[in-house]
Design a protein around this motif. Structure first.
Motif, PDB file in Angstrom:
ATOM      1  N   LYS A 290      82.172  36.039 -16.441  1.00 62.50           N
ATOM      2  CA  LYS A 290      82.489  36.988 -15.457  1.00 62.50           C
ATOM      3  C   LYS A 290      81.711  37.047 -14.542  1.00 62.50           C
ATOM      4  O   LYS A 290      82.543  37.554 -13.392  1.00 62.50           O
ATOM      5  CB  LYS A 290      82.148  38.434 -15.954  1.00 62.50           C
ATOM      6  N   ASP A 291      81.285  36.072 -13.907  1.00 63.04           N
ATOM      7  CA  ASP A 291      80.146  36.035 -12.674  1.00 63.04           C
ATOM      8  C   ASP A 291      81.304  35.180 -11.808  1.00 63.04           C
ATOM      9  O   ASP A 291      81.231  34.581 -11.002  1.00 63.04           O
ATOM     10  CB  ASP A 291      79.163  35.522 -12.548  1.00 63.04           C
TER      11      ASP A 291
ATOM     12  N   PRO B 262      85.638  35.444 -10.423  1.00 56.42           N
ATOM     13  CA  PRO B 262      86.105  35.413  -9.566  1.00 56.42           C
ATOM     14  C   PRO B 262      85.498  35.079  -7.919  1.00 56.42           C
ATOM     15  O   PRO B 262      86.772  35.160  -6.888  1.00 56.42           O
ATOM     16  CB  PRO B 262      85.264  37.193  -9.237  1.00 56.42           C
TER      17      PRO B 262
ATOM     18  N   LEU C  25      85.755  40.991  -0.290  1.00 57.40           N
ATOM     19  CA  LEU C  25      86.330  42.191  -1.740  1.00 57.40           C
ATOM     20  C   LEU C  25      85.103  42.073  -3.228  1.00 57.40           C
ATOM     21  O   LEU C  25      85.305  42.075  -3.575  1.00 57.40           O
ATOM     22  CB  LEU C  25      87.605  41.460  -1.752  1.00 57.40           C
ATOM     23  N   LEU C  26      84.920  40.430  -2.759  1.00 58.56           N
ATOM     24  CA  LEU C  26      84.228  40.227  -3.967  1.00 58.56           C
ATOM     25  C   LEU C  26      83.003  41.118  -3.854  1.00 58.56           C
ATOM     26  O   LEU C  26      82.598  41.321  -4.604  1.00 58.56           O
ATOM     27  CB  LEU C  26      84.285  38.771  -3.479  1.00 58.56           C
TER      28      LEU C  26
ATOM     29  N   PHE D  29      82.453  44.280  -1.996  1.00 54.96           N
ATOM     30  CA  PHE D  29      83.125  44.542  -3.012  1.00 54.96           C
ATOM     31  C   PHE D  29      82.706  45.188  -3.979  1.00 54.96           C
ATOM     32  O   PHE D  29      83.119  46.012  -5.211  1.00 54.96           O
ATOM     33  CB  PHE D  29      84.286  45.337  -2.160  1.00 54.96           C
ATOM     34  N   TYR D  30      83.805  43.958  -4.921  1.00 51.87           N
ATOM     35  CA  TYR D  30      84.211  44.105  -6.328  1.00 51.87           C
ATOM     36  C   TYR D  30      82.856  44.200  -7.137  1.00 51.87           C
ATOM     37  O   TYR D  30      82.349  44.925  -8.575  1.00 51.87           O
ATOM     38  CB  TYR D  30      84.691  43.248  -6.957  1.00 51.87           C
ATOM     39  N   PHE D  31      81.651  43.598  -6.553  1.00 54.92           N
ATOM     40  CA  PHE D  31      80.621  43.521  -7.262  1.00 54.92           C
ATOM     41  C   PHE D  31      79.360  44.598  -6.721  1.00 54.92           C
ATOM     42  O   PHE D  31      78.415  44.242  -7.258  1.00 54.92           O
ATOM     43  CB  PHE D  31      79.895  42.210  -6.518  1.00 54.92           C
ATOM     44  N   LYS D  32      79.913  45.607  -5.933  1.00 62.48           N
ATOM     45  CA  LYS D  32      79.031  46.460  -5.503  1.00 62.48           C
ATOM     46  C   LYS D  32      77.822  46.348  -4.300  1.00 62.48           C
ATOM     47  O   LYS D  32      76.407  46.834  -4.361  1.00 62.48           O
ATOM     48  CB  LYS D  32      79.055  47.497  -6.893  1.00 62.48           C
TER      49      LYS D  32
END
Length: 445
Positions: free
Chosen positions: A234-235, A238, A270-271, A273-276
């Motif tokens: 999961k890490d 992406p 984007l990454l 943002f995806y990982f907050k």
């Protein structure tokens, strides 16, 4: 006739060492060395030309030539991509994700430098971009986890040079154009030697981790199950998707390396943002640090190009080439002496200048001695790689100094074993040239 250039080259090397060890900025050190070289050699100028006018003209033109390059635009963008990945803690996720997969390999996460540089070399084709970007992501992380900073810096310096060997490679393109050798064949021919070099680096890391575990690795005896490995994806997924995006855009013919670098920045945002993990403060710091690193590298490039033009003006590279080729040596002794010549030139010249200045003289002699131009192209790339980690103008050394804040002497000591591994790899392709020819021959077939 040969004495003056050889003596001058020794003088310039000594001057550079004095400047670099005196903590003067690297770019200024290189420029001052070039200026002193011209002042020492001003008796060779026509009487109507003032040496000061010539220095001014050469300095202005070299600064413009060095920095007015579209391909150079990829460098700050790749650095910014690395900064975003680092500042948003995505690099931490990368190492956490890789940890379960590398736990049974001696050296564990120290292999990340080798693997990441090999992958990034296939993206950027630039040793400077590879070293700076991967170093930003891995160096602090590895040190904070208890890994040897010395081995981390050494493996980064050695692996960062893979940018010239694993395609796309700017040096291979220049060599192919100058030697009339197929650039496609050069790209393919560099794959096995490049992977061989990366493998030898990993073997050395495993050796150090086995024989000096306490000083190389943290005391970490965690056990991971197959379920843990799957969970770590999961890490990893992406981040590998980002690598696939950048690589795929280049090899699919959809983007140039510079355009792929822009895609890399978009993907890293984007990454984050995806990982907050994206914030205005993180973005501000990433941009500021990438500007600092890019300016530092650009200043060094400008100084190196100026010094290279001075070296060409003084005739040092030509004098050394003509001296060696006039000795009438056996093929093996000839290639050995040429290799030594390139290592010496690597102390005072940057990579592209070495190729452009020496190739017109050296290549015909090498071909006459029975060596294939395709093989010599890979040999020359190795020599140019060594120049990246050879003092005093070892470009990768300067980049690592800029991002690690370590003394140049410390970095040199850390890098030396990887320099020796390069020499071993050159010996292997010299005695076993099939390592170079295997894939190109298969491609023709």
């Amino acid at each position: 006739m040969i004495a003056d250039p050889l003596i001058l080259s020794i003088v310039l090397i000594v001057i550079m060492f004095v400047f670099l060890l005196s903590s003067i900025w690297i770019g200024i050190s290189l420029m001052l060395t070039g200026i002193i070289g011209m002042l020492l050699f001003d008796h060779n100028l026509p009487p109507v030309i003032s040496v000061y006018d010539k220095i001014g003209d050469l300095l202005a033109s070299s600064l413009y030539d060095a920095l007015n390059s579209w391909s150079l635009a990829a460098l700050p963008m790749f650095i910014l991509m690395g900064e975003i990945l680092y500042k948003s803690s995505i690099s931490t996720r990368l190492l956490n994700g890789l940890k379960p997969w590398l736990t049974h390999i001696p050296g564990k996460l120290l292999h990340v430098n080798v693997a990441a540089c090999s992958l990034f070399a296939a993206v950027s084709g630039s040793s400077a971009a590879t070293t700076a970007t991967v170093g930003k992501i891995t160096l602090d992380e590895l040190q904070s986890r208890g890994y040897s900073k010395t081995l981390a810096m050494g493996s980064l310096a050695g692996s960062g040079t893979l940018g010239y060997l694993i395609p796309p490679s700017l040096i291979m393109i220049i060599y192919g154009v100058l030697s009339d050798v197929s650039i496609g064949k050069l790209f393919v021919a560099g794959l096995i030697p490049g992977l061989l070099l990366a493998t030898l680096y990993s073997f050395y890391i495993m050796y150090k981790a086995t024989t000096d575990k306490e000083n190389v690795m943290p005391n970490d005896d965690e056990k991971y199950t197959f379920k843990d490995k799957l969970y770590s994806l999961k890490d990893l997924a992406p981040i590998f998707s980002l690598i696939g995006l950048v690589l795929g855009s280049i090899y699919g013919g959809f983007a140039t390396p510079t355009e792929a670098a822009a895609l890399g920045i978009l993907g890293s945002l984007l990454l984050a943002f995806y990982f907050k993990a994206l914030s205005l403060e993180i973005l501000k710091n990433a941009i500021l640090n990438s500007v600092k690193t890019s300016v530092m590298i650009g200043f060094i490039i400008a100084g190196a190009v100026f010094l290279s033009q001075v070296i060409g003006f003084l005739g040092i590279a030509r004098a050394m080439s003509e001296f060696i080729t006039g000795l009438g040596l056996s093929p093996l002794m000839l290639i050995l002496l040429i290799g030594i010549m390139y290592i010496i030139l690597g102390m005072i010249l940057e990579a592209i200048s070495i190729v452009v200045m020496t190739l017109p003289i050296v290549l015909p002699i090498v071909v006459l001695a029975g060596y294939d131009p395709l093989w010599f192209g890979i040999f020359l790339v190795f020599m140019v790689e060594m120049a990246q980690i050879t003092p005093p103008v070892g470009f990768s050394l300067f980049v690592i100094q800029g991002i690690s804040n370590e003394k140049i002497e410390t970095i040199l000591k850390a890098t030396f074993p990887f320099f020796i591994i390069m020499i071993i790899t050159v010996a292997l392709i010299t005695f076993f040239p099939e390592l170079v020819f295997f894939l190109p021959n298969k491609m023709i077939g």
